[in-house]
Write an enzyme that holds these catalytic residues in place. Structure first.
Site, mmCIF file in Angstrom:
data_model
loop_
_atom_site.group_PDB
_atom_site.id
_atom_site.type_symbol
_atom_site.label_atom_id
_atom_site.label_comp_id
_atom_site.label_asym_id
_atom_site.label_seq_id
_atom_site.Cartn_x
_atom_site.Cartn_y
_atom_site.Cartn_z
ATOM 1 N N LYS A 80 66.125 106.407 46.462
ATOM 2 C CA LYS A 80 67.025 107.388 45.846
ATOM 3 C C LYS A 80 66.625 108.803 46.219
ATOM 4 O O LYS A 80 67.480 109.665 46.370
ATOM 5 C CB LYS A 80 66.981 107.235 44.326
ATOM 6 C CG LYS A 80 67.819 106.078 43.822
ATOM 7 C CD LYS A 80 68.065 106.242 42.336
ATOM 8 C CE LYS A 80 67.485 105.070 41.590
ATOM 9 N NZ LYS A 80 67.566 105.202 40.138
ATOM 10 N N ARG B 165 62.694 93.354 46.858
ATOM 11 C CA ARG B 165 63.822 94.280 46.935
ATOM 12 C C ARG B 165 64.512 94.139 48.278
ATOM 13 O O ARG B 165 63.940 93.630 49.246
ATOM 14 C CB ARG B 165 63.380 95.710 46.658
ATOM 15 C CG ARG B 165 62.412 96.302 47.669
ATOM 16 C CD ARG B 165 61.735 97.555 47.122
ATOM 17 N NE ARG B 165 62.644 98.633 46.843
ATOM 18 C CZ ARG B 165 62.761 99.238 45.659
ATOM 19 N NH1 ARG B 165 62.026 98.867 44.637
ATOM 20 N NH2 ARG B 165 63.599 100.231 45.484
ATOM 21 N N GLU C 43 67.710 103.782 36.229
ATOM 22 C CA GLU C 43 67.373 105.124 35.760
ATOM 23 C C GLU C 43 68.488 106.047 36.254
ATOM 24 O O GLU C 43 68.811 106.021 37.456
ATOM 25 C CB GLU C 43 66.021 105.568 36.347
ATOM 26 C CG GLU C 43 65.628 106.916 35.792
ATOM 27 C CD GLU C 43 64.300 107.440 36.314
ATOM 28 O OE1 GLU C 43 63.597 106.719 37.043
ATOM 29 O OE2 GLU C 43 63.998 108.601 35.977
HETATM 30 P P1 ATP Z 1 63.393 104.734 42.568
HETATM 31 O O1 ATP Z 1 63.728 104.519 44.023
HETATM 32 O O2 ATP Z 1 63.844 106.059 42.032
HETATM 33 O O3 ATP Z 1 62.053 104.261 42.126
HETATM 34 P P2 ATP Z 1 64.858 102.408 41.850
HETATM 35 O O4 ATP Z 1 65.608 102.301 43.138
HETATM 36 O O5 ATP Z 1 63.841 101.409 41.475
HETATM 37 O O6 ATP Z 1 64.277 103.841 41.704
HETATM 38 P P3 ATP Z 1 66.129 102.043 39.304
HETATM 39 O O7 ATP Z 1 67.235 102.840 38.743
HETATM 40 O O8 ATP Z 1 64.840 102.032 38.585
HETATM 41 O O9 ATP Z 1 65.959 102.555 40.767
HETATM 42 O O10 ATP Z 1 66.609 100.580 39.609
HETATM 43 C C1 ATP Z 1 67.313 99.783 38.705
HETATM 44 C C2 ATP Z 1 67.080 98.346 39.048
HETATM 45 O O11 ATP Z 1 67.487 98.076 40.379
HETATM 46 C C3 ATP Z 1 65.616 97.988 38.953
HETATM 47 O O12 ATP Z 1 65.503 96.767 38.274
HETATM 48 C C4 ATP Z 1 65.176 97.889 40.370
HETATM 49 O O13 ATP Z 1 64.122 97.008 40.502
HETATM 50 C C5 ATP Z 1 66.449 97.423 41.071
HETATM 51 N N1 ATP Z 1 66.438 97.850 42.471
HETATM 52 C C6 ATP Z 1 66.279 99.098 42.949
HETATM 53 N N2 ATP Z 1 66.262 99.114 44.292
HETATM 54 C C7 ATP Z 1 66.439 97.837 44.687
HETATM 55 C C8 ATP Z 1 66.506 97.181 45.960
HETATM 56 N N3 ATP Z 1 66.404 97.858 47.104
HETATM 57 N N4 ATP Z 1 66.690 95.842 45.981
HETATM 58 C C9 ATP Z 1 66.811 95.152 44.846
HETATM 59 N N5 ATP Z 1 66.757 95.700 43.616
HETATM 60 C C10 ATP Z 1 66.556 97.024 43.532
#
Ligand code: ATP
Ligand code: MG
Length: 568
Positions: free
Chosen positions: A279, A269, A44
């Site tokens: 974020k 994650r 996003e």
């Molecule tokens: P928010 O913290 O705003 O909910 P997010 O960190 O999930 O957002 P996205 O932009 O939706 O951010 O993430 C894009 C992709 O990265 C998604 O598939 C998400 O699952 C993955 N992702 C985000 N954070 C992690 C993490 N800490 N470890 C592994 N994958 C991650």
């Protein structure tokens, strides 16, 4: 891109396996997807990417590369209130920098808004969606709890005709924000709360960075994500564990519509010690000036790591080492640093720099003489060759490499002691010169001309080899040293009512000025990586301009992870 080296299509065999790769292997055996492998990375655009995203990127693009498949870069831009073009641009840059290539498959969820809207109309016509006039608080109240079923909305049984009419008018902008939603008609008593008539569209009179004012209703993640995957023909839709109990909903929407149906797979994650990864929190660090922007070298963002001097191959190697699994855990940040060091050790040219200079005068060296000594650029890589380093009567060593009254274990320079200056000569300290306040301001030393190059013809041994920089042709530099941004392994561990920012490390940035660097780096450009002998890995900072030189210390040479491994 020069650093790209990951196009490892191993004829459909992955380099290693894990539960996700095993699913792919099994699907290829049964022919479930006609042997296609098609993944996507769906950020996003509401912030900069961080090391957690790097894990997801390497997983999605890595699987596609290993199995001869494809991976899309898709922006999940369904909530314009937090999304910006700046974030889109940074994400594109970061994924490329990490070394991955989506070819012509850069997509935006907003590009599918019309199709999603048509599918919503289909669900309304089937009696599987309705317009609800409850506000946010009321929706929550009706939802029930894990132990209590929810209550049906009083608007749940509107006729198809009325729903179509209201939904079309929602789109036309007739109603204010928050006054109505479109909801899926599933089951208000469902044990999974996500299935209790979830919201599909909300009204938001907000301009979108791509669609402008074309829309004032925006789809939710749950409604839109599976549709995006379906449109793109994704086979394995990989996401993080918190979406596990959204999967029934992902499946429900696709089944109701009867359209192509990818498989959602969840993995844990990444969490790292001494690091916040949300974020929202990273945004707060930037907005409230706790750090100097998204690319502050202390940030766990990809742009921060890049500016700090981390290499894309080092980050990819970390992603490989941690692998993927199904249980959330926290990885020691020392492991990330270990992977970066291993990578930088192979690739970084060595130079000499003195961070905290102590002036040395070689009293028996000719006043105006400058000799150019041969120095090895990288002992790990003979092809990197050698360079010339100037030696002159006045030079600098580290303040820490001299002690006037040393303890018995101190082998570096002290009065009467002899040490080797790397690539140059043996020198012996004759005298420490002090100012009126008693501070040591310079050392007077003598050199032995017979030890040129650093070897003694009479087999005389010295116990220390110091790095140094000659005053002749020396460059002045500013050097920024970093340590963890937080003082606690878990930055969220705060006293009752306190904020994670109370755990910020006040000493995470230390700026040194008046540092001395050998002339070899004169033409350096931002992001060049170096090893300053004995002092660590460094990277030229983008603040270097108009003759000013600024370096970031990427990491010290001390590998705490390797130490932990040895002990274990
Ligand atoms: P928010 O913290 O705003 O909910 P997010 O960190 O999930 O957002 P996205 O932009 O939706 O951010 O993430 C894009 C992709 O990265 C998604 O598939 C998400 O699952 C993955 N992702 C985000 N954070 C992690 C993490 N800490 N470890 C592994 N994958 C991650
Ligand atoms: Mg998310």
């Amino acid at each position: 891109m020069a650093e790209q080296d990951n196009t490892n299509t191993n004829n459909g065999t992955p380099e290693r396996t894990d539960f996700i790769r095993q699913i792919v292997i099994d699907d290829n055996k049964t022919g479930k997807w006609d042997n296609r492998v098609h993944t996507r990375f769906p950020p996003e655009p509401n912030g900069y990417l961080h090391i957690g995203h790097a894990k997801s990127i390497c997983l999605n693009f890595g699987i596609a590369a290993e199995f001869g498949g494809k991976c899309n870069l898709r922006f999940d831009d369904t909530n314009p209130s937090k999304e910006e073009q700046e974030y889109v641009d940074s994400i594109v840059y970061d994924v490329k920098w990490l070394g991955w290539d989506w070819q012509d498959r850069l997509f935006f969820a907003s590009g599918y808004f019309e199709q999603m809207y048509q599918w919503a109309l289909d669900l309304i016509r089937k009696g599987a969606a309705y317009v609800c006039d409850l506000n946010g608080d009321q929706v929550r109240e009706h939802r029930g709890t894990l132990t209590q079923p929810g209550k049906e909305s009083p608007y749940r049984n509107r006729s198809v005709q009325e729903n179509l009419d209201l939904f079309e008018r929602m789109r036309k902008g007739e109603f204010p924000d928050g006054s109505r939603t479109l909801r899926a008609k599933i089951d208000m008593a469902h044990p999974n709360l996500n299935m209790r008539d979830p919201i599909m569209y909300r009204i938001m009179h907000t301009s979108h960075h791509r669609t402008g004012d074309a829309w004032c209703i925006y789809p939710t993640y749950d409604w839109s994500h599976g549709l995006e995957d379906s449109i793109e023909g994704i086979t394995h839709s990989i996401c993080t564990l918190e979406f596990e109990n959204h999967r029934p909903l992902y499946d429900w929407f696709l089944d109701q519509l009867g359209i192509y149906h990818p498989q959602q797979i969840e993995f844990a994650r990444l969490n790292l010690t001494y690091t916040v990864m949300s974020k929202r929190k990273l945004l707060q660090l930037v907005k409230d000036n706790f750090v100097n922007g998204w690319d502050d070298p202390r940030m766990p963002t990809i742009s921060g790591m890049r500016r700090r001097g981390f290499s894309p191959s080092g980050v990819r190697s970390f992603a490989k080492v941690i692998g993927v699994n199904k249980t959330n855990s926290t990885v020691d940040v020392a492991l990330l640093e270990h992977c970066i060091r291993e990578d930088l050790n192979k690739s970084s040219p060595r130079v000499m720099a003195v961070l905290k200079p102590l002036k040395v005068v070689i009293t028996n060296y000719p006043d105006d003489q400058v000799e150019w000594m041969d120095a090895v650029n990288n002992p790990e890589d003979p092809s990197a060759g050698t360079r010339k380093v100037p030696f002159s009567k006045v030079l600098y060593i580290e303040q820490d490499d001299f002690m006037e009254n040393p303890p018995s274990k101190f082998f570096r320079l002290s009065p009467g002691k002899e040490v080797r200056l790397r690539y140059a000569y043996f020198i012996k300290c004759e005298k420490a010169v002090k100012d009126a306040a008693g501070n040591i301001v310079e050392l007077h030393c003598t050199y032995d001309p017979a030890t040129r190059g650093g070897d003694s013809p009479d087999g005389r041994k010295v116990k220390a080899t110091l790095h140094w920089v000659a005053d002749s042709n020396a460059l002045d530099a500013e050097i920024r040293l970093y340590s963890h941004l937080f003082t606690k392994e878990n930055p969220e561990d705060t006293p009752e009512g306190e904020h994670f920012t109370t755990n910020l490390n006040p000493d995470s940035l230390q700026v040194l000025t008046g540092c001395k660097v050998e002339p070899h780096v004169k033409e350096t450009r931002a992001l060049d990586r170096w090893q300053f002998e004995r002092m660590g890995y460094f990277c030229t900072d983008s603040d270097s301009r108009n003759g000013k030189l600024v370096f970031n210390r990427t990491l010290t040479l001390k590998d705490t992870w390797a130490k932990i491994q040895q002990k274990g």
